[in-house]
Design a protein around this motif. Structure first.
Motif, PDB file in Angstrom:
ATOM      1  N   ALA A 179       0.889  -1.192  -0.137  1.00  0.00           N
ATOM      2  CA  ALA A 179       0.195  -0.067  -0.105  1.00  0.00           C
ATOM      3  C   ALA A 179       0.747   1.172  -0.071  1.00  0.00           C
ATOM      4  O   ALA A 179       2.061   1.189   0.291  1.00  0.00           O
ATOM      5  N   THR A 180       0.276   2.369  -0.508  1.00  0.00           N
ATOM      6  CA  THR A 180       1.208   3.569  -0.529  1.00  0.00           C
ATOM      7  C   THR A 180       0.766   4.438   0.935  1.00  0.00           C
ATOM      8  O   THR A 180      -0.547   4.602   0.898  1.00  0.00           O
ATOM      9  N   PRO A 181       1.537   4.771   1.619  1.00  0.00           N
ATOM     10  CA  PRO A 181       1.455   5.253   2.819  1.00  0.00           C
ATOM     11  C   PRO A 181       0.745   6.570   2.901  1.00  0.00           C
ATOM     12  O   PRO A 181       1.193   7.093   1.958  1.00  0.00           O
ATOM     13  N   GLU A 182      -0.278   6.572   3.486  1.00  0.00           N
ATOM     14  CA  GLU A 182      -1.215   8.002   3.359  1.00  0.00           C
ATOM     15  C   GLU A 182      -1.128   8.416   4.846  1.00  0.00           C
ATOM     16  O   GLU A 182      -1.605   8.082   5.736  1.00  0.00           O
ATOM     17  N   GLU A 183      -0.717  10.023   4.856  1.00  0.00           N
ATOM     18  CA  GLU A 183      -0.804  10.507   6.214  1.00  0.00           C
ATOM     19  C   GLU A 183      -2.171  11.042   6.581  1.00  0.00           C
ATOM     20  O   GLU A 183      -2.959  11.387   5.753  1.00  0.00           O
ATOM     21  N   SER A 184      -2.498  10.709   7.961  1.00  0.00           N
ATOM     22  CA  SER A 184      -3.865  11.175   8.350  1.00  0.00           C
ATOM     23  C   SER A 184      -3.344  11.021   9.912  1.00  0.00           C
ATOM     24  O   SER A 184      -3.254  10.208  10.554  1.00  0.00           O
ATOM     25  N   GLU A 185      -3.577  12.370  10.476  1.00  0.00           N
ATOM     26  CA  GLU A 185      -3.503  12.683  11.909  1.00  0.00           C
ATOM     27  C   GLU A 185      -4.230  11.735  12.756  1.00  0.00           C
ATOM     28  O   GLU A 185      -5.492  11.691  12.690  1.00  0.00           O
ATOM     29  N   GLY A 186      -3.662  11.142  13.757  1.00  0.00           N
ATOM     30  CA  GLY A 186      -4.338   9.991  14.553  1.00  0.00           C
ATOM     31  C   GLY A 186      -4.199  10.850  15.904  1.00  0.00           C
ATOM     32  O   GLY A 186      -3.154  11.585  16.111  1.00  0.00           O
ATOM     33  N   ALA A 187      -4.916  10.357  16.879  1.00  0.00           N
ATOM     34  CA  ALA A 187      -4.866  10.816  18.323  1.00  0.00           C
ATOM     35  C   ALA A 187      -3.634  10.125  18.937  1.00  0.00           C
ATOM     36  O   ALA A 187      -3.003  11.068  19.619  1.00  0.00           O
ATOM     37  N   ALA A 188      -3.231   9.097  18.712  1.00  0.00           N
ATOM     38  CA  ALA A 188      -2.115   8.438  19.204  1.00  0.00           C
ATOM     39  C   ALA A 188      -1.752   8.427  20.827  1.00  0.00           C
ATOM     40  O   ALA A 188      -0.914   8.804  21.417  1.00  0.00           O
ATOM     41  N   ALA A 189      -3.056   8.202  21.465  1.00  0.00           N
ATOM     42  CA  ALA A 189      -3.155   7.981  22.892  1.00  0.00           C
ATOM     43  C   ALA A 189      -2.220   6.868  23.439  1.00  0.00           C
ATOM     44  O   ALA A 189      -2.381   5.695  22.940  1.00  0.00           O
ATOM     45  N   VAL A 190      -1.373   7.306  24.306  1.00  0.00           N
ATOM     46  CA  VAL A 190      -0.360   6.409  24.861  1.00  0.00           C
ATOM     47  C   VAL A 190      -0.931   5.244  25.767  1.00  0.00           C
ATOM     48  O   VAL A 190      -1.624   5.870  26.882  1.00  0.00           O
ATOM     49  N   GLU A 191      -0.745   4.101  25.956  1.00  0.00           N
ATOM     50  CA  GLU A 191      -1.101   3.029  26.945  1.00  0.00           C
ATOM     51  C   GLU A 191      -0.040   2.212  27.082  1.00  0.00           C
ATOM     52  O   GLU A 191       0.205   1.566  26.231  1.00  0.00           O
ATOM     53  N   GLU A 192       0.845   2.477  28.309  1.00  0.00           N
ATOM     54  CA  GLU A 192       1.622   1.435  28.588  1.00  0.00           C
ATOM     55  C   GLU A 192       1.166   0.157  29.122  1.00  0.00           C
ATOM     56  O   GLU A 192       0.069   0.099  29.621  1.00  0.00           O
ATOM     57  N   PHE A 193       1.698  -1.018  28.578  1.00  0.00           N
ATOM     58  CA  PHE A 193       1.284  -2.287  28.670  1.00  0.00           C
ATOM     59  C   PHE A 193       2.452  -3.295  29.350  1.00  0.00           C
ATOM     60  O   PHE A 193       3.444  -3.189  28.646  1.00  0.00           O
ATOM     61  N   SER A 194       2.059  -3.759  30.430  1.00  0.00           N
ATOM     62  CA  SER A 194       2.872  -4.806  31.200  1.00  0.00           C
ATOM     63  C   SER A 194       2.470  -6.148  30.926  1.00  0.00           C
ATOM     64  O   SER A 194       1.882  -6.618  31.669  1.00  0.00           O
ATOM     65  N   PRO A 195       3.109  -7.007  30.090  1.00  0.00           N
ATOM     66  CA  PRO A 195       2.736  -8.219  29.747  1.00  0.00           C
ATOM     67  C   PRO A 195       3.386  -9.119  30.653  1.00  0.00           C
ATOM     68  O   PRO A 195       4.312  -8.877  31.564  1.00  0.00           O
ATOM     69  N   THR A 196       2.879 -10.172  30.817  1.00  0.00           N
ATOM     70  CA  THR A 196       3.601 -11.388  31.774  1.00  0.00           C
ATOM     71  C   THR A 196       3.936 -12.641  30.670  1.00  0.00           C
ATOM     72  O   THR A 196       3.190 -13.177  29.978  1.00  0.00           O
TER      73      THR A 196
END
Length: 317
Positions: free
Chosen positions: A155-172
């Motif tokens: 695919a051709t990358p298409e710019e589109s501003e996202g919220a990019a809400a950061v959520e830290e995730f700690s897996p086991t």
């Protein structure tokens, strides 16, 4: 709208182009959520990058505890994220590591897996090139969460501003996932050229080069392309195996593939047949490669390529 998980492909904190392609595809299927597995101090830079391509959420997983282990821990990270988010699909770059992660993840989630997609549309319905590139098929996962590995340049990358809400995730991470560890690695020698499997343009040489790859490299540098080689060139010791394109080498799918002095045997065609535009230069006007190409030049590559390179440089000014 359901999330679509996209595994970020990065190195040294630099996000690679296939990630932006996957985010573009993810927007067709749902709400893109990027997954960053890496050093915590590189997460902010990666988040800024993927935000510009539509990532609405970024899961950040610090890899301090799993760095140095093979793919199993990453598969467990994605498994736990999938169980948490119930995504509409999971998209992973179709690299060697990516396909291994995807296979393990499919088993853990008891879900269907499609590898080496060259296109993904709403459904999700994938397009693949199969049987050494002789057929194009469409497929759809019918069980569980669709897990899809996608080839670069799908695919051709298409710019589109996202919220990019950061959520830290700690897996086991289980002990079983840490049984295979990388104890040594050899860094790839920097050439200044794009990675072969990710490049938008690839210029390859075969037996017809006679071992002289200077015209190939000259044209590649003028075009900002990667350099590839046929099996005959590799078997002759002219180029390392890491440059080989074909069934027993690397599979590429660039926007433009230029084959020089390559006969076009099925083994080679299997590795480049999905290229968007194919150009061949060969002295033999009956070479099988001409059955496949969009444009062909019958001539000596040692004459044709330097002339083409000179013209390209002149036009660039």
């Amino acid at each position: 709208m359901s999330e679509v998980l996209v595994l970020i492909d990065h190195a040294e904190g630099a996000v690679k182009k296939p990630t932006y392609e996957l985010l573009t595809i993810a927007k067709r299927l749902g709400e893109p959520s990027a997954v960053f597995i890496g050093p915590a101090d590189q997460a902010a830079a990666a988040t800024d990058k993927v935000k510009k391509y539509g990532a609405e959420k970024v899961y950040v997983v610090d890899d301090a505890e799993i760095k140095g282990y093979l793919v199993a821990p990453k598969a467990e990270v994605l498994q736990q994220l999938a169980e948490k988010a119930s995504p509409a699909a999971i998209l992973i770059p179709s690299s060697g590591e990516g396909k291994e992660i995807a296979a393990r993840l499919a088993i853990k989630l008891e879900s269907g897996l499609i590898t080496d997609a060259v296109d993904v549309q709403e459904g999700p319905v994938t397009t693949q090139s199969v049987f050494a590139g002789n057929f194009t098929v469409q497929a759809k996962v019918t069980k569980g969460t669709p897990i899809i590995t996608v080839k670069p340049n799908a695919a051709t990358p298409e710019e589109s501003e996202g919220a990019a809400a950061v959520e830290e995730f700690s897996p086991t991470i289980s002990d079983a996932a840490k049984t295979a560890q990388i104890v040594a690695s050899q860094p790839r020698q920097a050439t200044g050229r794009p990675e072969l499997t990710e490049a938008a343009i690839v210029v390859s040489g075969g037996r017809g080069t006679g071992g002289n790859f200077e015209p190939i490299e000259g044209l590649a540098d003028a075009l900002g392309a990667a350099v590839g080689a046929s099996r005959a060139a590799v078997d002759s010791g002219w180029m390392p195996h890491s440059f080989q394109v074909g069934q027993t080498g690397k599979t590429v799918s660039p926007q433009l593939y230029v084959a020089n002095g390559i006969s076009g045997a099925i083994q080679h065609r299997a590795g480049m047949q999905t290229s968007k535009t194919i150009v061949a230069v060969n002295k033999d006007d009956e070479a099988p490669i001409f059955e496949l190409v969009d444009f062909g030049v019958v001539g000596d590559l040692h004459t044709v390529l330097p002339a083409a390179t000179e013209q390209i440089k002149e036009r660039k000014g």
